[in-house]
Design an enzyme around this catalytic site. Structure first.
Site, short mmCIF file in Angstrom:
data_model
loop_
_atom_site.label_atom_id
_atom_site.label_comp_id
_atom_site.label_asym_id
_atom_site.label_seq_id
_atom_site.Cartn_x
_atom_site.Cartn_y
_atom_site.Cartn_z
N HIS A 185 0.82 -1.21 0.00
CA HIS A 185 0.00 0.00 0.00
C HIS A 185 0.85 1.25 0.00
O HIS A 185 0.53 2.26 -0.62
CB HIS A 185 -0.91 0.02 1.24
CG HIS A 185 -2.21 -0.64 1.00
ND1 HIS A 185 -3.01 -0.33 -0.06
CD2 HIS A 185 -2.85 -1.62 1.68
CE1 HIS A 185 -4.08 -1.09 -0.03
NE2 HIS A 185 -4.01 -1.89 1.02
N ARG A 287 13.76 -12.81 -20.56
CA ARG A 287 14.48 -13.78 -19.70
C ARG A 287 13.59 -15.01 -19.50
O ARG A 287 12.83 -15.07 -18.52
CB ARG A 287 14.79 -13.14 -18.34
CG ARG A 287 15.86 -12.06 -18.36
CD ARG A 287 16.09 -11.54 -16.95
NE ARG A 287 17.34 -10.81 -16.80
CZ ARG A 287 17.44 -9.48 -16.73
NH1 ARG A 287 16.36 -8.73 -16.78
NH2 ARG A 287 18.62 -8.90 -16.58
N ARG A 323 15.77 -14.87 -25.06
CA ARG A 323 17.00 -15.50 -24.60
C ARG A 323 16.69 -16.92 -24.16
O ARG A 323 15.71 -17.14 -23.43
CB ARG A 323 17.59 -14.72 -23.43
CG ARG A 323 18.86 -15.40 -22.90
CD ARG A 323 19.55 -14.57 -21.87
NE ARG A 323 18.85 -14.58 -20.60
CZ ARG A 323 19.26 -13.90 -19.54
NH1 ARG A 323 20.33 -13.14 -19.62
NH2 ARG A 323 18.59 -13.97 -18.41
N GLU A 411 28.78 -11.75 -22.16
CA GLU A 411 28.77 -11.61 -20.70
C GLU A 411 30.09 -12.07 -20.09
O GLU A 411 30.36 -11.82 -18.92
CB GLU A 411 27.65 -12.48 -20.09
CG GLU A 411 26.27 -12.12 -20.61
CD GLU A 411 25.20 -12.99 -20.01
OE1 GLU A 411 24.51 -12.53 -19.11
OE2 GLU A 411 25.07 -14.16 -20.46
N ASN A 434 25.58 -6.86 -16.62
CA ASN A 434 25.57 -7.33 -15.22
C ASN A 434 26.63 -8.41 -15.04
O ASN A 434 27.47 -8.34 -14.14
CB ASN A 434 24.20 -7.89 -14.84
CG ASN A 434 23.08 -6.93 -15.14
OD1 ASN A 434 23.29 -5.74 -15.17
ND2 ASN A 434 21.89 -7.46 -15.38
N ASP A 435 26.56 -9.42 -15.89
CA ASP A 435 27.54 -10.50 -15.77
C ASP A 435 28.90 -10.10 -16.33
O ASP A 435 29.93 -10.50 -15.79
CB ASP A 435 27.02 -11.77 -16.46
CG ASP A 435 26.09 -12.54 -15.54
OD1 ASP A 435 26.45 -12.72 -14.37
OD2 ASP A 435 24.99 -12.92 -15.98
N CYS A 482 21.80 -5.12 -22.90
CA CYS A 482 20.55 -5.44 -22.21
C CYS A 482 20.73 -5.61 -20.71
O CYS A 482 19.85 -6.07 -20.01
CB CYS A 482 19.90 -6.68 -22.81
SG CYS A 482 20.90 -8.16 -22.59
C1 PEP Z 1 23.34 -9.47 -17.76
O1 PEP Z 1 24.09 -10.31 -17.27
O2 PEP Z 1 23.63 -8.27 -17.91
C2 PEP Z 1 22.00 -9.89 -18.21
C3 PEP Z 1 21.21 -9.07 -18.88
O3 PEP Z 1 21.59 -11.13 -17.85
P1 PEP Z 1 21.01 -11.47 -16.37
O4 PEP Z 1 20.97 -10.20 -15.61
O5 PEP Z 1 19.69 -12.09 -16.59
O6 PEP Z 1 22.05 -12.42 -15.87
MG MG Z 2 23.58 -12.40 -17.37
#
Ligand code: PEP
Ligand code: MG
Length: 550
Positions: A185, A287, A323, A411, A434-435, A482
């Site tokens: 809320h 994803r 993916r 990645e 991210n990876d 991404c």
């Molecule tokens: C990433 O690694 O940037 C990515 C998009 O894949 P995930 O975050 O799902 O590992």
């Molecule tokens: Mg990743």
């Protein structure tokens, strides 16, 4: 800086206020009520719950929109039979009313918590009613939020809907809670009031009332006692950016007309349908593994086709990149049979699960191809965690044999370094920052202590992005990003300057990215990229890029 979960975007800087103390129920065993007193005590309980409900209804009548609905619903809950009957039974057995209310509500709250996320968030509503009824029974003032005499940020463990429903957005300029989820809320009301909100903030309870804090509802952070000048600039910038983002409708392009597709990351049909209403030009990352996190067995090809078809359908003839399963590490799938590993992030995850699970990739590609046929669309497919050109070739051959357009994610640093050789086999690349950051910096992306290392502004990460983008440009193939980096408007400009051709991020972040891109030229993006690459730390890279973009 305290980390929480972003609920409503925007930045505010103001002193903390906290709701008034809630009555404490003493749970030490106390003397039973004598038999003749019990009927009167039950009457007292009914009168107290009716008084609380009446006050809430009166407030509902004066409020509007969601606030009014919340107050009316809470008023109903004050007289809800489920907990009242339980409390009355306790009184009949000799319990005083305050203890009976505490016991009855705790019992129901426990059941709701077990029922999962959405139900669990209703527990706050019920506990609020408990406190109000107990205060009424004890002759104490009604618990709640004080009316501040200057713009303030309301912080609490969790906010009861009745408290937030009555808020004046010119006096309570942001909300932060140490509990709660993005659908609580608190978040709903913050959205209606249009004020920034961060929930589940670790350490917030230790920040005393009166402390100056800065709440960033976009990043999900609370900064305690920040530099006043910096905070004031951050608030002004966020207000200007929010105005521009509200007006942005796409398509993605720089001020001088360089096109960069701005896409959404989604995890299922529902998210895709929502994203399709945003200015997203398509989906840059679906994803798929997130559809199956609670599944014990692999869904068959037909079921997979139905699930993927929902996402394809939502975007019609717009681009969708699906993916294949990125199972393992932080996202294990029961049916992928992950081995026990000392280092799962460096283990059998992503495309690597295909080796120990014969047919799993083939069946998924078949499901995607069937979904494409059923919906009359032409999705692209990409594999996660590719480390070698041979892996890319094997994936591309199989995807092409089913009529799909293949690409891979970048990645793993090895894949960025040899992107040119990978591109001999696939039609596009998508950089998962991210990876890529986790593996480049050898720093676990889940670790709070290593946050400076897992910052995608790290110049080493930017250098690898540049390599992959150059490799794509050399052969005229698209290279997108991404990962979360694409959700940061300034970093997104740097990525474009590095040669990235599309940006894909959470649907809520897209307008901010598109609006920022529209304010800068390609030459500025390139200058920002060059300046960032020329630094040695993430902080310097950010500062250098900001200077070039301003
Ligand atoms: C990433 O690694 O940037 C990515 C998009 O894949 P995930 O975050 O799902 O590992
Ligand atoms: Mg990743």
């Amino acid at each position: 800086m305290l980390q929480g979960v972003p609920a409503v975007g925007g930045v505010q800087y103001a002193p903390v206020i906290r709701p008034g103390a809630r009555p404490r129920v003493d749970d030490a065993p106390i003397a039973e009520l004598a038999e003749p007193e019990r009927a009167g005590e039950a009457e007292r309980l009914l009168a107290a719950s009716a008084a609380v409900a009446d006050r809430l209804r009166a407030r509902a009548a004066h409020a509007t929109g969601v606030a009014s609905e919340v107050l009316a619903t809470t008023a109903q809950l004050a007289q809800d039979r489920a907990w009242l009957r339980d409390a009355q039974k306790r009184i009949e057995a000799g319990s005083p009313a305050t203890q009976a209310v505490g016991g009855a509500v705790d019992k129901i709250a426990e059941a709701l918590s077990k029922a999962g996320d959405l139900m669990a968030e209703r527990v706050t509503d019920l506990r609020d009613i408990r406190d109000r009824v107990i205060a009424e029974l004890s002759g104490l003032p009604e618990p709640g939020v004080p009316v501040p005499d200057r713009p303030s940020i309301l912080c609490a463990e969790d906010l009861a809907p009745v408290d937030t429903a009555g808020l004046d957005a010119s006096l309570v300029v942001a909300l932060a809670t140490s509990l709660g989820g993005p659908t609580s809320h608190t978040a709903i009301i913050a959205r209606q009031l249009g004020i920034p909100c961060v929930v589940a903030v670790d350490g917030l309870d230790e920040v005393p009332a009166g402390t100056m804090i800065m709440v960033d509802g976009t990043l999900g952070t609370v900064t305690v006692s920040p530099d006043e000048e910096e905070a004031t600039v951050a608030v002004a910038t966020s207000q200007r950016d929010a105005d521009l983002a509200r007006q942005w409708t796409g398509p993605g392009r720089t001020a001088d007309g360089h096109l960069v597709a701005v896409l959404a990351n989604v995890q299922d049909g529902a998210a895709a349908r929502l994203a399709a209403q945003s200015p997203a030009e398509g989906v840059g990352l679906f994803r798929t593994e997130l559809c199956f996190l609670n599944r014990d067995t692999e869904p068959d090809v037909d079921e997979q086709a139905r699930i993927y078809g929902e996402v394809l359908e939502a975007f019609g003839d717009r681009k969708v990149v699906v993916r294949t399963l990125d199972a393992g590490s932080d996202k294990p799938l029961k049916f992928a049979g992950h081995p026990d590993e000392a280092n799962p992030a460096l283990g059998v995850r992503g495309i690597r699960i295909a080796v120990g699970n014969p047919g799993i990739l083939t069946r998924q590609l078949q499901g995607i191809a069937d979904a494409a046929r059923n919906t009359g669309t032409t999705p692209w497919v990409m594999a996660p965690m590719i480390a070698t050109a041979a892996e890319a070739k094997a994936f591309a051959d199989e995807a092409r044999s089913m009529g799909l357009t293949p690409g891979v994610m970048i990645e793993v640093p090895a894949a960025a370094l040899l992107a040119d050789r990978i591109l001999e086999h696939v039609d596009f690349l998508s950089i998962g920052t991210n990876d890529l950051t986790q593996y480049t910096m050898a720093a676990d992306r889940m670790s709070a202590e290593l946050a400076t290392l897992t910052d995608p502004w790290q110049p080493a990460v930017l250098a690898l992005v540049a390599m992959a983008a150059r490799a794509g440009a050399a052969v005229g193939k698209p290279v997108g990003v991404c990962g979360e980096a694409a959700a940061d408007p300034a970093l997104a400009c740097v990525l474009v300057g590095l040669g990235v051709t599309s940006l894909s991020a959470a649907a809520t972040a897209i307008a901010g990215v598109g609006a920022r891109l529209a304010q800068v030229t390609l030459a500025q993006c390139q200058a920002a990229a060059e300046a960032a690459l020329d630094t040695a730390t993430a902080a310097d890279a950010r500062a250098a890029a900001m200077a070039a973009l301003s």
